[in-house]
Design a protein around this motif. Sequence first.
Motif, PDB file in Angstrom:
ATOM      1  N   SER A  87     -22.513   4.628   1.290  1.00  0.00           N
ATOM      2  CA  SER A  87     -21.790   3.402   0.925  1.00  0.00           C
ATOM      3  C   SER A  87     -20.289   3.620   0.749  1.00  0.00           C
ATOM      4  N   TYR A  88     -19.864   4.859   0.730  1.00  0.00           N
ATOM      5  CA  TYR A  88     -18.428   5.140   0.577  1.00  0.00           C
ATOM      6  C   TYR A  88     -17.670   4.950   1.894  1.00  0.00           C
ATOM      7  N   SER A  89     -18.376   4.827   2.981  1.00  0.00           N
ATOM      8  CA  SER A  89     -17.703   4.654   4.271  1.00  0.00           C
ATOM      9  C   SER A  89     -16.824   3.420   4.263  1.00  0.00           C
ATOM     10  N   GLY A  90     -15.667   3.558   4.874  1.00  0.00           N
ATOM     11  CA  GLY A  90     -14.730   2.442   4.941  1.00  0.00           C
ATOM     12  C   GLY A  90     -13.317   2.988   5.069  1.00  0.00           C
ATOM     13  N   THR A  91     -12.362   2.095   5.001  1.00  0.00           N
ATOM     14  CA  THR A  91     -10.968   2.490   5.055  1.00  0.00           C
ATOM     15  C   THR A  91     -10.371   2.340   3.665  1.00  0.00           C
ATOM     16  N   TYR A  92      -9.725   3.381   3.201  1.00  0.00           N
ATOM     17  CA  TYR A  92      -9.139   3.404   1.865  1.00  0.00           C
ATOM     18  C   TYR A  92      -7.627   3.234   1.965  1.00  0.00           C
ATOM     19  N   PHE A  93      -7.133   2.310   1.178  1.00  0.00           N
ATOM     20  CA  PHE A  93      -5.693   2.035   1.156  1.00  0.00           C
ATOM     21  C   PHE A  93      -5.135   2.315  -0.229  1.00  0.00           C
ATOM     22  N   CYS A  94      -3.997   2.983  -0.256  1.00  0.00           N
ATOM     23  CA  CYS A  94      -3.258   3.012  -1.503  1.00  0.00           C
ATOM     24  C   CYS A  94      -2.184   1.937  -1.426  1.00  0.00           C
ATOM     25  N   GLY A  95      -1.864   1.371  -2.570  1.00  0.00           N
ATOM     26  CA  GLY A  95      -0.861   0.329  -2.630  1.00  0.00           C
ATOM     27  C   GLY A  95       0.108   0.603  -3.764  1.00  0.00           C
ATOM     28  N   THR A  96       1.358   0.297  -3.549  1.00  0.00           N
ATOM     29  CA  THR A  96       2.357   0.473  -4.589  1.00  0.00           C
ATOM     30  C   THR A  96       3.031  -0.861  -4.871  1.00  0.00           C
ATOM     31  N   VAL A  97       3.409  -1.047  -6.103  1.00  0.00           N
ATOM     32  CA  VAL A  97       3.975  -2.338  -6.507  1.00  0.00           C
ATOM     33  C   VAL A  97       5.190  -2.096  -7.382  1.00  0.00           C
ATOM     34  N   ASP A  98       6.145  -3.021  -7.318  1.00  0.00           N
ATOM     35  CA  ASP A  98       7.357  -2.858  -8.120  1.00  0.00           C
ATOM     36  C   ASP A  98       7.064  -3.205  -9.577  1.00  0.00           C
ATOM     37  N   ASN A  99       8.088  -3.106 -10.393  1.00  0.00           N
ATOM     38  CA  ASN A  99       7.929  -3.310 -11.835  1.00  0.00           C
ATOM     39  C   ASN A  99       7.439  -4.704 -12.186  1.00  0.00           C
ATOM     40  N   TYR A 100       7.647  -5.651 -11.287  1.00  0.00           N
ATOM     41  CA  TYR A 100       7.263  -7.032 -11.588  1.00  0.00           C
ATOM     42  C   TYR A 100       5.896  -7.373 -11.000  1.00  0.00           C
ATOM     43  N   GLY A 101       5.257  -6.389 -10.371  1.00  0.00           N
ATOM     44  CA  GLY A 101       3.952  -6.635  -9.776  1.00  0.00           C
ATOM     45  C   GLY A 101       3.995  -7.541  -8.585  1.00  0.00           C
ATOM     46  N   GLN A 102       5.127  -7.554  -7.885  1.00  0.00           N
ATOM     47  CA  GLN A 102       5.279  -8.550  -6.840  1.00  0.00           C
ATOM     48  C   GLN A 102       5.371  -7.970  -5.443  1.00  0.00           C
ATOM     49  N   ASN A 103       6.250  -7.044  -5.214  1.00  0.00           N
ATOM     50  CA  ASN A 103       6.403  -6.491  -3.870  1.00  0.00           C
ATOM     51  C   ASN A 103       5.335  -5.433  -3.658  1.00  0.00           C
ATOM     52  N   PHE A 104       4.187  -5.877  -3.207  1.00  0.00           N
ATOM     53  CA  PHE A 104       3.002  -5.025  -3.137  1.00  0.00           C
ATOM     54  C   PHE A 104       2.836  -4.536  -1.708  1.00  0.00           C
ATOM     55  N   VAL A 105       3.030  -3.243  -1.473  1.00  0.00           N
ATOM     56  CA  VAL A 105       2.918  -2.703  -0.127  1.00  0.00           C
ATOM     57  C   VAL A 105       1.828  -1.643  -0.077  1.00  0.00           C
ATOM     58  N   PHE A 106       1.154  -1.573   1.065  1.00  0.00           N
ATOM     59  CA  PHE A 106       0.045  -0.658   1.249  1.00  0.00           C
ATOM     60  C   PHE A 106       0.409   0.450   2.225  1.00  0.00           C
ATOM     61  N   GLY A 107      -0.287   1.573   2.075  1.00  0.00           N
ATOM     62  CA  GLY A 107      -0.217   2.620   3.060  1.00  0.00           C
ATOM     63  C   GLY A 107      -1.018   2.228   4.294  1.00  0.00           C
ATOM     64  N   PRO A 108      -0.969   3.038   5.339  1.00  0.00           N
ATOM     65  CA  PRO A 108      -1.637   2.693   6.602  1.00  0.00           C
ATOM     66  C   PRO A 108      -3.155   2.842   6.557  1.00  0.00           C
ATOM     67  N   GLY A 109      -3.672   3.478   5.508  1.00  0.00           N
ATOM     68  CA  GLY A 109      -5.123   3.583   5.375  1.00  0.00           C
ATOM     69  C   GLY A 109      -5.668   4.928   5.832  1.00  0.00           C
ATOM     70  N   THR A 110      -6.793   5.318   5.223  1.00  0.00           N
ATOM     71  CA  THR A 110      -7.540   6.510   5.618  1.00  0.00           C
ATOM     72  C   THR A 110      -8.964   6.067   5.901  1.00  0.00           C
ATOM     73  N   ARG A 111      -9.413   6.341   7.119  1.00  0.00           N
ATOM     74  CA  ARG A 111     -10.750   5.922   7.508  1.00  0.00           C
ATOM     75  C   ARG A 111     -11.741   7.015   7.139  1.00  0.00           C
ATOM     76  N   LEU A 112     -12.690   6.667   6.274  1.00  0.00           N
ATOM     77  CA  LEU A 112     -13.696   7.625   5.815  1.00  0.00           C
ATOM     78  C   LEU A 112     -15.050   7.245   6.401  1.00  0.00           C
ATOM     79  N   SER A 113     -15.687   8.207   7.042  1.00  0.00           N
ATOM     80  CA  SER A 113     -17.036   7.991   7.591  1.00  0.00           C
ATOM     81  C   SER A 113     -17.968   8.996   6.944  1.00  0.00           C
ATOM     82  N   VAL A 114     -19.013   8.495   6.298  1.00  0.00           N
ATOM     83  CA  VAL A 114     -20.015   9.357   5.684  1.00  0.00           C
ATOM     84  C   VAL A 114     -21.279   9.265   6.518  1.00  0.00           C
ATOM     85  N   LEU A 115     -21.717  10.416   6.997  1.00  0.00           N
ATOM     86  CA  LEU A 115     -22.896  10.476   7.866  1.00  0.00           C
ATOM     87  C   LEU A 115     -24.099  11.005   7.100  1.00  0.00           C
ATOM     88  N   PRO A 116     -25.306  10.563   7.506  1.00  0.00           N
ATOM     89  CA  PRO A 116     -26.502  11.056   6.804  1.00  0.00           C
ATOM     90  C   PRO A 116     -26.720  12.548   7.056  1.00  0.00           C
TER      91      PRO A 116
END
Lengths: 110, 117
Positions: free
Chosen positions: A81-110
Amino acid sequence: QQPVQSPQAVILREGEDAVINCSSSKALYSVHWYRQKHGEAPVFLMILLKGGEQKGHDKISASFNEKKQQSSLYLTASQLSYSGTYFCGTVDNYGQNFVFGPGTRLSVLP
Amino acid sequence: DVKVTQSSRYLVKRTGEKVFLECVQDMDHENMFWYRQDPGLGLRLIYFSYDVKMKEKGDIPEGYSVSREKKERFSLILESASTNQTSMYLCASSLMGQGAPGANVLTFGAGSRLTVL
């Protein structure tokens, strides 16, 4: 402007661990982590607000080093269930200019 | 549950057409955001708004405009659509505040996939 994430992609077997890194050239007030499963909207995982803070959610935890402007997401004993794309996001002091990184694609196989 | 509703899940438009993407949230959030998502580029911020009639440019505002006439509604407008605007568009909202429970946590809509021919 965008934070940088590494690695771009990772493939794991169930039960293995992974670390996803996020860094920014700007001073950070907080770091957010989101996960997006295929075909779905991103979903909030956790916020880290203070320098050096660590948080955990089930077997997913994260750290935030404010001085180094870096955050890391730790996934231990990964599940399918952990499979997916993970994004980190950073926000300014006012919680407004919210920007994300390009993402990391995680695939968990059985 | 917080709901962010995007009016159209899929749209197909012609080059040069004017396109409106509507987003409505029902939780009285102050902040609203428009992102576009492209493979390998992640989520890129187009515009955000922290109050009615207020708007701020994000990283990629060129070719877009926005409107926020009511607190719950944030519209993204493509004045003259071009093929390079083919993308998935995601709207999000958040509660303003520092340290308050739930503050600054983004809730996303399901997305609007726009194809410009």
